[in-house]
Scaffold this active site. Structure first.
Site, PDB file in Angstrom:
ATOM      1  N   GLU A 182      -6.356  10.099  -4.760  1.00 31.59           N
ATOM      2  CA  GLU A 182      -5.516   9.733  -3.626  1.00 31.59           C
ATOM      3  C   GLU A 182      -4.804  10.923  -2.974  1.00 31.59           C
ATOM      4  O   GLU A 182      -3.569  10.976  -2.867  1.00 31.59           O
ATOM      5  CB  GLU A 182      -4.477   8.701  -4.073  1.00 31.59           C
ATOM      6  CG  GLU A 182      -5.114   7.440  -4.570  1.00 31.59           C
ATOM      7  CD  GLU A 182      -4.120   6.313  -4.670  1.00 31.59           C
ATOM      8  OE1 GLU A 182      -2.934   6.521  -4.387  1.00 31.59           O
ATOM      9  OE2 GLU A 182      -4.534   5.195  -5.018  1.00 31.59           O
ATOM     10  N   GLU A 364      -9.395   1.771  -8.513  1.00 33.46           N
ATOM     11  CA  GLU A 364      -8.088   1.152  -8.775  1.00 33.46           C
ATOM     12  C   GLU A 364      -7.936  -0.132  -7.985  1.00 33.46           C
ATOM     13  O   GLU A 364      -8.210  -0.151  -6.784  1.00 33.46           O
ATOM     14  CB  GLU A 364      -6.919   2.072  -8.357  1.00 33.46           C
ATOM     15  CG  GLU A 364      -6.579   3.142  -9.327  1.00 33.46           C
ATOM     16  CD  GLU A 364      -5.367   3.944  -8.881  1.00 33.46           C
ATOM     17  OE1 GLU A 364      -4.459   3.369  -8.242  1.00 33.46           O
ATOM     18  OE2 GLU A 364      -5.352   5.151  -9.136  1.00 33.46           O
TER      19      GLU A 364
END
Ligand code: GCO
Length: 461
Positions: A182, A364
């Site tokens: 991320e 995720e």
């Protein structure tokens, strides 16, 4: 049409369907990250990361929590591997704490830190669980931040050297590597919103950091290809639709800009070789001849982290021109207030497949809650089961519509340090009773185990 199961209004738990449309080799896993679970922050030679300092600054983290002890995974990794084996997961995605293996970020290697990851990888392989290594999940060595961090172009060579060390030490057993987790989050939150370290509001450092992280990704891919020709390499990006909080031209423009920073500032240059339109002009001062080719190195898969849509509003006081906004009132929400919109997840997967043309792993997805257990500590987390069930249904619908999705990793195996929210915000399939570090599987752990078993058996109840 993916419908919300009744778990959000009643207390009924959806049945465990056999996932008939998913590939027979579909990978079911769980994800964690080093700073959020390891603890042992000053043990066996580990150096400080930017999160060690940041979490100790008063007011930064709810309840004054820090990652000093976290879930004590550094000592309890064997117990946690046993939990994963009981779940029946085929893969475990975790990150390496860069300052645990290189306390100064470069130079002297901490052999005790390497030995920990050796033990972890060997334990996973012995349990029949494939290790997926993410090289960077936000815990930059403080010593490198002191030299300028990601805003300094030397960060590219620092990361390449670190990658070379980990490839040489783990590459004989680890075949799946991701470079960054991320990057859209840690650059925006660290260099604009000030919610993460280095907690500055500095567009110049922000845009430099975006570019240097992209260059570091490309350099790391080159290193991994050279050292581990058979490895499967990827990048892990947060991808979520960005919506205007109000249907005004200003908010629509704000949402389009946040979309570039949040969803496309990394996947676009890394996979397509170009920055998105508005961002390109802001990054240009840091781009040198040949940089875009250095960034766009072929990868094997795209990891997508997704939870919910996000919202933006115009903000003339913001140096970027937009501000983060909460979801509008009246939408279905998880127990911590994040919007539940499985169709947005389905569409995100379809859009990413069209845009990047890579196999996708959902690295995720999960639901947070400030939950407590019963007298024995067991949590009957039917809302989390309902969330996971309808998001896996949405994944299956995306596959039915042509998306090449090859795996799904729940965030997270354990309750853990949830950054600014500290330990109050729990995402685990397994509850952690922090005073005792006891692990207590929740109802969602039993549900996930049954879901995996149904898939593996190929049964269609
Ligand atoms: C992220 C990180 C995880 C979080 C999880 C829940 O997406 O922010 O990868 O570290 O803990 O997503 O917020």
């Amino acid at each position: 049409m993916v419908s919300l199961p009744s778990g959000f209004d009643g207390r009924t738990v959806p049945s465990v369907p056999g996932r008939r449309l998913l590939r027979p080799d579909f990978i079911w896993g769980v994800s964690t990250s080093s700073y959020q679970i390891e603890g042992a922050a000053r043990e066996d030679g580990r150096g400080p990361s930017v999160w060690d300092g940041f979490s100790h600054e008063p007011g930064r983290i709810a309840n004054g929590d820090t990652g000093d002890d976290a879930c004590d995974h550094y000592h309890r990794y064997g117990e946690d591997i046993a939990l994963m084996r009981d779940l029946g997961v085929g893969a475990y995605r975790f990150s390496i704490a860069w300052p645990r293996v290189l306390p100064e970020g470069r130079g002297a290697v901490n052999e005790a830190g390497i030995a920990f990851y050796d033990r972890l990888v060997d334990g996973l392989l012995a349990a029949g669980i494939e290790p997926w290594v993410c090289l960077y999940h936000w815990d930059l060595p403080q010593a490198l931040q002191d030299r300028g961090g990601w805003a300094h172009r030397d960060s590219v060579s620092w990361f390449a050297d670190y990658t070379r060390l980990m490839a040489s030490r783990l590459g004989d057993r680890v075949k799946r590597f991701a470079t960054f987790n991320e990057p859209g989050v840690f650059t925006l939150f660290g260099y604009a919103f000030r919610w993460h370290p280095p907690a500055v509001d500095d567009p110049s450092q922000h845009h430099a950091a975006i570019h240097h992280v992209n260059l570091a990704h490309g350099a790391a891919i080159d290193v991994l290809r050279a050292y581990l020709p058979g490895a499967s390499l990827g990048t892990i990006c947060n991808m979520q639709p960005v919506r205007p909080v109000d249907p005004t031209d200003q908010d629509r423009a704000a949402a389009a800009l946040l979309d570039e920073y949040w969803n496309r500032a990394f996947a676009d240059p890394q996979v397509r070789g170009t920055y998105p339109q508005a961002l390109a002009g802001r990054i240009a001062p840091f781009v040198q001849e040949g940089d875009m080719e250095r960034i766009r190195r072929p990868i094997d898969w795209l990891g997508i982290n997704h939870y919910s849509p996000i919202y933006a509003r115009a903000d003339a006081t913001s140096r970027l021109g937009f501000a983060w906004s909460d979801a509008p009132a009246g939408v279905p929400r998880s127990p911590i207030g994040w919007q539940i919109d499985p169709e947005a997840f389905r569409d995100t997967l379809l859009d990413a497949c069209d845009r990047y043309r890579l196999p996708i792993y959902v690295t995720e997805n999960g639901a947070g809650a400030e939950e407590t257990g019963d007298a024995t500590g067991v949590v009957d987390d039917v809302e989390r089961i309902a969330y996971l069930s309808c998001y896996i249904d949405a994944l299956e619908e995306a596959v039915m519509l042509g998306a090449d999705v090859r795996g799904y990793f729940v965030w997270s195996l354990l309750d853990n340090f949830e950054w600014g929210a500290g330990y109050a915000n729990r995402f685990g399939l397994v509850r952690v009773d922090y005073p005792t570090q006891r692990r207590i599987p929740k109802a969602s752990a039993r549900w996930y185990r049954a879901t995996i078993a149904a898939q593996v058996r190929g049964s269609v109840p």
